[in-house]
Design a protein around this motif. Structure first.
Motif: not given
Length: 106
Positions: A62-79
């Motif tokens: 589960v990923f959320t809009l909290d910065y510790p979850s959001y920032i790495p996701f939008v920065t590094y996720a390949d999808n």
């Protein structure tokens, strides 16, 4: 006297806006069950998402809009589509809240 009234109203609106942003942030979650959707993410981010899913009695991550979850996701996720979904969700919460707050204050 009018300036104090305006300042008081502005302070109330700022507080309400902040509370609404926090509520919207806490309401959104991206639940993933396909491990291939995690490609590109740092291991620590994946582990945190797994722990969050487990705490919510969900399988996967589960990923959320909290910065510790959001920032790495939008920065590094390949999808790209999932990054786009998260970015749009983050943008929508601010627009929806701002638009609602403005309409109520008019």
């Amino acid at each position: 006297m009018k300036l104090r009234e305006i300042d008081t109203e502005l302070a109330k609106l700022k507080l309400t806006y902040g509370e609404n942003v926090l509520a919207e942030t806490n309401n959104y979650q991206l639940h993933l069950t396909n491990e291939s959707d995690l490609k590109g993410l740092p291991e620590g981010t994946i582990e945190a998402a797994k722990a969050l899913a487990k705490s919510k009695d969900l399988e996967g991550w589960v990923f959320t809009l909290d910065y510790p979850s959001y920032i790495p996701f939008v920065t590094y996720a390949d999808n790209r589509e999932l990054r786009k979904e998260m970015a749009i969700a983050a943008g929508k919460k601010r627009f929806r809240i701002t638009n609602t707050t403005i309409k109520k204050s008019l």
